[in-house]
Scaffold this motif. Structure first.
Motif, short mmCIF file in Angstrom:
data_model
loop_
_atom_site.label_atom_id
_atom_site.label_comp_id
_atom_site.label_asym_id
_atom_site.label_seq_id
_atom_site.Cartn_x
_atom_site.Cartn_y
_atom_site.Cartn_z
N ALA A 141 0.83 -1.20 0.00
CA ALA A 141 0.00 0.00 0.00
C ALA A 141 0.87 1.26 0.00
CB ALA A 141 -0.92 0.01 1.23
N GLU A 142 2.13 1.10 0.45
CA GLU A 142 3.03 2.25 0.54
C GLU A 142 4.30 2.10 -0.30
OE1 GLU A 142 3.54 4.11 4.50
OE2 GLU A 142 2.46 2.37 5.27
N VAL A 143 4.79 0.85 -0.43
CA VAL A 143 6.10 0.61 -1.03
C VAL A 143 5.99 -0.38 -2.18
CG1 VAL A 143 8.41 -0.32 -0.60
CG2 VAL A 143 7.32 1.13 1.12
N GLU A 144 6.53 0.03 -3.33
CA GLU A 144 6.55 -0.85 -4.50
C GLU A 144 7.77 -1.76 -4.50
OE1 GLU A 144 7.16 -0.01 -9.20
OE2 GLU A 144 5.48 1.05 -8.25
N GLU A 145 8.92 -1.21 -4.08
CA GLU A 145 10.17 -1.97 -4.06
C GLU A 145 11.04 -1.55 -2.89
OE1 GLU A 145 12.52 -2.25 -7.70
OE2 GLU A 145 10.84 -1.34 -8.77
N VAL A 146 11.89 -2.50 -2.45
CA VAL A 146 12.96 -2.21 -1.49
C VAL A 146 14.27 -2.54 -2.19
CG1 VAL A 146 13.95 -2.71 0.77
CG2 VAL A 146 11.46 -2.83 0.45
N PHE A 147 15.21 -1.59 -2.17
CA PHE A 147 16.51 -1.85 -2.78
C PHE A 147 17.58 -1.13 -1.96
CE2 PHE A 147 15.14 2.12 -4.59
CZ PHE A 147 16.30 2.85 -4.88
N ASP A 148 18.82 -1.28 -2.35
CA ASP A 148 19.90 -0.59 -1.65
C ASP A 148 20.86 0.02 -2.66
OD1 ASP A 148 22.14 -2.75 -2.04
OD2 ASP A 148 20.44 -3.85 -1.22
N ALA A 149 21.59 1.02 -2.20
CA ALA A 149 22.53 1.75 -3.07
C ALA A 149 23.80 2.02 -2.28
CB ALA A 149 21.91 3.06 -3.54
N PRO A 150 24.93 2.16 -2.98
CA PRO A 150 26.19 2.48 -2.28
C PRO A 150 26.15 3.88 -1.70
CG PRO A 150 26.51 2.47 -4.66
CD PRO A 150 25.13 1.97 -4.43
N MET A 151 26.52 4.00 -0.45
CA MET A 151 26.46 5.29 0.23
C MET A 151 27.40 6.31 -0.40
SD MET A 151 24.69 6.48 2.66
CE MET A 151 24.59 7.80 3.85
N GLU A 152 28.54 5.83 -0.89
CA GLU A 152 29.54 6.74 -1.44
C GLU A 152 29.07 7.38 -2.75
OE1 GLU A 152 34.42 6.76 -1.51
OE2 GLU A 152 33.36 4.88 -1.82
N LEU A 153 28.04 6.82 -3.36
CA LEU A 153 27.46 7.39 -4.58
C LEU A 153 27.13 8.87 -4.40
CD1 LEU A 153 25.87 7.08 -7.39
CD2 LEU A 153 23.89 6.49 -5.99
N PHE A 154 26.73 9.24 -3.18
CA PHE A 154 26.17 10.57 -2.94
C PHE A 154 27.23 11.64 -2.63
CE2 PHE A 154 23.05 7.32 -1.96
CZ PHE A 154 22.09 7.65 -2.90
N ILE A 155 28.50 11.23 -2.63
CA ILE A 155 29.56 12.24 -2.54
C ILE A 155 30.52 12.06 -3.70
CG2 ILE A 155 29.46 12.82 -0.09
CD1 ILE A 155 31.63 10.74 0.40
N LYS A 156 30.01 11.53 -4.81
CA LYS A 156 30.78 11.44 -6.05
C LYS A 156 30.09 12.26 -7.13
CE LYS A 156 32.96 6.90 -5.44
NZ LYS A 156 33.11 5.54 -6.02
N ASP A 157 30.89 12.73 -8.08
CA ASP A 157 30.33 13.56 -9.15
C ASP A 157 30.03 12.71 -10.38
OD1 ASP A 157 29.39 15.92 -10.09
OD2 ASP A 157 31.32 16.73 -10.70
N GLU A 158 29.68 11.45 -10.15
CA GLU A 158 29.37 10.53 -11.24
C GLU A 158 27.88 10.20 -11.19
OE1 GLU A 158 31.82 7.18 -10.38
OE2 GLU A 158 33.65 8.39 -10.25
N ASN A 159 27.30 9.93 -12.34
CA ASN A 159 25.87 9.58 -12.40
C ASN A 159 25.02 10.61 -11.67
OD1 ASN A 159 26.48 7.03 -13.72
ND2 ASN A 159 27.16 6.32 -11.72
N ARG A 160 25.45 11.85 -11.79
CA ARG A 160 24.77 12.94 -11.10
C ARG A 160 24.49 14.07 -12.08
NH1 ARG A 160 25.74 17.97 -8.76
NH2 ARG A 160 27.76 17.95 -9.79
N ARG A 161 23.32 14.66 -11.95
CA ARG A 161 22.99 15.85 -12.72
C ARG A 161 22.23 16.80 -11.81
NH1 ARG A 161 17.64 14.32 -14.80
NH2 ARG A 161 17.35 12.11 -14.32
N VAL A 162 22.13 18.02 -12.25
CA VAL A 162 21.47 19.02 -11.41
C VAL A 162 20.42 19.77 -12.22
CG1 VAL A 162 23.39 19.35 -9.83
CG2 VAL A 162 23.22 20.76 -11.88
N GLU A 163 19.42 20.27 -11.51
CA GLU A 163 18.42 21.16 -12.09
C GLU A 163 18.37 22.42 -11.26
OE1 GLU A 163 14.58 19.44 -12.44
OE2 GLU A 163 15.24 17.78 -13.74
N MET A 164 18.42 23.56 -11.94
CA MET A 164 18.28 24.84 -11.24
C MET A 164 16.80 25.11 -11.01
SD MET A 164 19.69 27.53 -9.86
CE MET A 164 21.38 27.72 -10.48
#
Length: 456
Positions: A141-164
């Protein structure tokens, strides 16, 4: 990152923080202010099969009325029966993905974020104690999937884009991380991405290699918010929280030996001594080194120096040096924490020790003229601002980096605060104010010891 190093990192992280069962002042937890007007999310970390640090995420059900199909952290609004924000995060995680509270070792509660509707969202960091024992059971009713991601992904400039984006005249960046797992693509963005950037910066003890430029409503109790104006009472609360928020680590992190293989000490400590200024802001004690010194003469520095044989630990070194250099008695300083060490070009480990000056009026500066030309005080928050600052590009052993310069004037004298001193103060300010600097830091790799063959 190898498995033993990750285990050490998790152990260090657990030691480094105290669980705050009363979350920061300015965020009401009682019904008087409306306990329903806040939410909590669980940043649950575990060691992956490849030895990397990972975080549990969900994809929200497509049938939900808000944020349907988006990636989020387990969590939700606080309910009347919740004792605190930790209880709310753990309860929501159990309801959404079947994660038992007993399976999570809570490490700390981060400074709240605030969404567009003004709701505080409190990130709770926890460590999954036995990965194999967790069997995801998503509530469809609330969650379609559970998955995990590498924590270090979020302090790397890879696979990242920005919107102003712009909201109420405030221009800001939305960070979007694209992640693929088992041939499924996920987009992690918005408030969830911001929380994960902040959490990863804390876990890995380094800022992201990109400018965040968060919306002001996302930075909890930002300077525009009445609850975060650094008045006297709020600052005293912040200092008390800071003291409660950390455990003093003795000895400092594993893998950093206080001596070299030859027995000579290759370690130093500096004191980041904080106090409340006359206008209610937080200041740090700094020195200008004597012009007669053979190294770094005339430069701005933190009180401190090399560890000596009689020093029991890094705290003793920092306090002894502060007394010798500026006449600061150790009894006047309440030690709060030790930050992750820096390493200079010569391979010397420099350990920042954060302390609070117990009584500013009782401190009468007495500079040792052989070492110190002047003593002055600078506002700590200046090291997070993009004002009176310039960056100088350097290169060393193939590593391109930026040296930050901060210009500060005191009683008609201008000081240039730069290099490793500026780096330490940026780190300290980020810890105290629970936010990243408003500029790209791009620290030299050797500060983390990665450019040296030894870790001493």
């Amino acid at each position: 990152m190898s498995s033993p190093n990750l285990e050490q990192r998790l152990q260090t992280l657990a030691r480094h923080f105290r669980l705050q069962r009363q979350v920061k002042p300015g965020v009401p937890t009682t019904a008087a202010a409306g306990w329903t007007g806040r939410a909590a999310v669980l940043v649950c970390l575990f060691q992956g099969d490849d030895g990397d640090l990972r975080v549990i995420l969900t994809k929200r059900a497509s049938t939900l009325s808000s944020h349907s199909g988006e990636v989020s952290l387990p969590g939700g609004k606080r309910e009347e029966g919740d004792g605190d924000d930790v209880d709310a995060a753990l309860r929501e995680a159990k309801e959404e993905i079947g994660l038992e509270p007993a399976q999570v070792d809570v490490v700390t509660v981060l400074e709240p974020f605030v969404n567009k509707q003004g709701m505080p969202v409190i990130p709770v960091i926890g460590i999954l104690n036995v990965k194999e024992a967790f069997k995801p059971a998503p509530n469809h009713a609330e969650v379609e999937e559970v998955f995990d991601a590498p924590m270090e992904l979020f302090i790397k400039d890879e696979n990242r884009r920005v919107e102003m984006r712009e909201w109420m005249g405030n221009k800001y960046l939305i960070h979007i991380f694209d992640y693929e797992m088992k041939n499924k693509k996920y987009t992690i963005w918005g408030l969830t991405a911001s929380i994960l950037i902040r959490a990863a910066s804390i876990v890995y003890e380094r800022p992201p290699p990109f400018v965040e430029q968060n919306p002001s409503y996302k930075v909890a109790f930002g300077v525009e918010s009445e609850d975060n104006r650094m008045g006297s009472s709020n600052l005293e609360q912040r200092l008390q929280i800071l003291a409660q928020h950390f455990r003093l680590q003795k000895p400092v992190n594993p893998g950093l030996s206080p001596t070299s293989t030859t027995g000579s000490i290759k370690r130093a400590a500096v004191l980041v001594c904080l106090f409340q200024g006359e206008e209610g802001d937080l200041h740090v004690i700094l020195t200008k080194r004597a012009s007669t010194l053979s190294s770094h003469s005339g430069e701005v520095a933190l009180p401190g120096g090399k560890r000596e044989q009689g020093d029991a630990d890094d705290v003793d070194t920092a306090l002894r040096e502060a007394k010798e250099e500026i006449g600061l008695d150790p009894s006047q300083v309440n030690i709060v924490t030790i930050l992750e060490p820096f390493v200079n070009k010569l391979g010397m480990t420099v350990v920042p020790v954060i302390g609070l000056l117990s009584n500013k009026e009782a401190f009468n500066p007495a500079p040792n003229a052989a070492e110190v030309e002047a003593i002055f005080y600078a506002p700590l928050e200046m090291f997070l601002k993009d004002e009176n600052r310039r960056a100088e590009e350097r290169e060393w052993m193939g590593d391109k980096y930026l040296l930050q310069h901060f210009y500060f004037e005191d009683h008609g004298i201008e000081y240039d605060i730069w290099a490793i001193t500026a780096g330490i103060l940026i780190k300290a300010a980020s810890v105290v104010y629970q936010r990243q600097p408003a500029f790209l830091e791009q620290r030299p790799k050797f500060w983390s010891g990665t450019a040296h063959n030894t870790t001493a």
